[in-house]
Design a protein around this motif. Structure first.
Motif, PDB file in Angstrom:
ATOM      1  N   ASP A 291       0.813  -1.212   0.000  1.00 40.80           N
ATOM      2  CA  ASP A 291       0.000   0.000   0.000  1.00 40.80           C
ATOM      3  C   ASP A 291       0.847   1.264   0.000  1.00 40.80           C
ATOM      4  O   ASP A 291       0.483   2.270  -0.628  1.00 40.80           O
ATOM      5  N   ARG A 292       1.974   1.241   0.683  1.00 40.30           N
ATOM      6  CA  ARG A 292       2.866   2.396   0.673  1.00 40.30           C
ATOM      7  C   ARG A 292       3.432   2.632  -0.726  1.00 40.30           C
ATOM      8  O   ARG A 292       3.590   3.773  -1.163  1.00 40.30           O
ATOM      9  N   PHE A 293       3.715   1.538  -1.430  1.00 39.37           N
ATOM     10  CA  PHE A 293       4.206   1.660  -2.805  1.00 39.37           C
ATOM     11  C   PHE A 293       3.192   2.395  -3.663  1.00 39.37           C
ATOM     12  O   PHE A 293       3.525   3.309  -4.416  1.00 39.37           O
ATOM     13  N   PHE A 294       1.908   2.025  -3.533  1.00 38.99           N
ATOM     14  CA  PHE A 294       0.869   2.640  -4.348  1.00 38.99           C
ATOM     15  C   PHE A 294       0.521   4.057  -3.890  1.00 38.99           C
ATOM     16  O   PHE A 294      -0.229   4.757  -4.567  1.00 38.99           O
ATOM     17  N   ALA A 295       1.056   4.463  -2.751  1.00 38.48           N
ATOM     18  CA  ALA A 295       0.903   5.860  -2.354  1.00 38.48           C
ATOM     19  C   ALA A 295       1.819   6.756  -3.182  1.00 38.48           C
ATOM     20  O   ALA A 295       1.650   7.977  -3.208  1.00 38.48           O
ATOM     21  N   HIS A 296       2.782   6.138  -3.878  1.00 36.89           N
ATOM     22  CA  HIS A 296       3.736   6.889  -4.696  1.00 36.89           C
ATOM     23  C   HIS A 296       3.646   6.553  -6.179  1.00 36.89           C
ATOM     24  O   HIS A 296       3.956   7.392  -7.024  1.00 36.89           O
ATOM     25  N   LYS A 297       3.260   5.333  -6.492  1.00 37.84           N
ATOM     26  CA  LYS A 297       3.237   4.876  -7.879  1.00 37.84           C
ATOM     27  C   LYS A 297       1.863   4.313  -8.217  1.00 37.84           C
ATOM     28  O   LYS A 297       1.085   3.964  -7.332  1.00 37.84           O
ATOM     29  N   THR A 298       1.581   4.226  -9.512  1.00 38.60           N
ATOM     30  CA  THR A 298       0.359   3.575  -9.970  1.00 38.60           C
ATOM     31  C   THR A 298       0.711   2.561 -11.038  1.00 38.60           C
ATOM     32  O   THR A 298       1.709   2.700 -11.750  1.00 38.60           O
ATOM     33  N   ILE A 299      -0.100   1.528 -11.120  1.00 36.43           N
ATOM     34  CA  ILE A 299       0.026   0.515 -12.159  1.00 36.43           C
ATOM     35  C   ILE A 299      -1.323   0.396 -12.834  1.00 36.43           C
ATOM     36  O   ILE A 299      -2.328   0.093 -12.180  1.00 36.43           O
ATOM     37  N   ASP A 300      -1.368   0.642 -14.103  1.00 30.62           N
ATOM     38  CA  ASP A 300      -2.630   0.637 -14.839  1.00 30.62           C
ATOM     39  C   ASP A 300      -2.996  -0.799 -15.219  1.00 30.62           C
ATOM     40  O   ASP A 300      -2.533  -1.320 -16.231  1.00 30.62           O
ATOM     41  N   THR A 301      -3.836  -1.424 -14.383  1.00 34.17           N
ATOM     42  CA  THR A 301      -4.229  -2.810 -14.653  1.00 34.17           C
ATOM     43  C   THR A 301      -5.176  -2.907 -15.844  1.00 34.17           C
ATOM     44  O   THR A 301      -5.376  -3.989 -16.389  1.00 34.17           O
TER      45      THR A 301
END
Length: 318
Positions: free
Chosen positions: A108-118
């Protein structure tokens, strides 16, 4: 938040379709042992105000973001599947419950900085990220961790190089700040405010509530102390009104540090998800009792990943 550029194209990751994966392991004995081990670690912690103040000071140093109006708004099927895999893998490898929580926190901390377009066919990246987060959490929390190549995701077999590159990407994204304050560090101090004689039972129930909601509750949306307070209150009484939650939270607050609105929001989520979990379990039990085939399907040989890496848990509890 910046979008991940995915510098490594899929063709460079070297993966193949693979039927292997983690089977659901319905082993109540293992789960109870994990719970007992974590409870004993929690009970050994300090329960005084100074310790809580020190933990809260560490919370201020962690990443935070503006909370959405709905705590679950950031949850999607890709995240749910990744978190489900992390929890299943934790049981398969006999990791501690804290290892699973830490892995989800990294995720969750990773996604606070990055996004991955599924939506653009990058679900493989989310799966690879879940492998990297669990591998890193195991290295932080377990005495010995399996090689990253031992982790399996159904439908994929990622190369060691790809997994290690993702680990480095996670480390750099989180700025190598891998020591994580968890709600478990607060449970002894908070639970002792309500029931010192039945302390272990209250803590055990609080842990159950935390994991009941972990699949839908983004851990960046709430401070660890908030999650701990909500879990203890839910374990003490799952039918509290907002006014009562605010009143009881005042017993736990150290210098007014707990936001009562956030505690109530978190309390509502974990109580609701706990009810859903119990309803699913009751439905599954009913269907199993009426179908011999279903009973047999749940008692297989267990997960396909190696269990040779059974490890003792560290005594440090962050």
């Amino acid at each position: 938040m910046a979008e991940s550029s995915d510098s490594a194209p899929p063709s460079a990751l070297i993966w193949e379709e693979d039927g292997l994966g983690l089977d659901d392991e319905d082993d109540d004995g293992v789960l109870q042992n994990d719970m007992a081990a974590l409870c004993n670690e929690i009970l050994a912690l300090e329960a005084d105000g100074e310790y809580v103040e020190w933990l809260l000071s560490r919370e201020k140093d962690r990443e935070s973001r503006t909370r959405d109006s709905s705590p679950e708004s950031s949850c999607d099927p890709a995240r749910s599947g990744a978190i489900r895999w992390i929890v299943e893998a934790q049981r398969c490898f006999r990791f501690g419950l804290r290892t699973a929580y830490t892995a989800v926190a990294y995720f969750d901390r990773f996604f606070a900085h990055k996004t991955i377009d599924t939506m653009k066919g990058k679900t493989w990246a989310v799966k690879l990220l879940s492998v990297a987060c669990l591998s890193l959490a195991a290295k932080m929390e377990e005495h010995s961790a399996p090689a990253v190549s031992e982790f399996r995701v159904k439908g994929f077999r990622f190369s060691s190089e790809a997994a290690q590159r993702m680990e480095l990407f996670v480390l750099s994204t989180l700025e190598w700040r891998m020591l994580t304050v968890t709600p478990f560090a607060y449970l002894n101090a908070f639970a002792s405010k309500f029931d010192e004689r039945g302390l272990k039972g209250l803590i055990s129930k609080a842990i159950d509530f935390i994991f009941a909601a972990i699949e839908v509750m983004n851990l960046v949306d709430f401070q660890p102390s908030t999650i701990a307070a909500a879990a203890v209150l839910a374990a003490w009484d799952g039918r509290l009104t907002k006014r009562l939650v605010e009143s009881k939270t005042s017993l736990l607050s150290c210098c007014g540090s707990l936001d009562t609105e956030h505690v109530f929001s978190c309390y509502s989520v974990i109580v609701r998800e706990s009810h859903k979990q119990k309803a699913r379990a009751a439905k599954f039990l009913a269907s199993s009792e009426t179908s011999p085939a279903n009973r047999e399907s749940t008692t297989g040989t267990g997960c396909t990943a190696s269990l040779a890496t059974t490890s003792s848990k560290r005594r440090r509890l962050q």
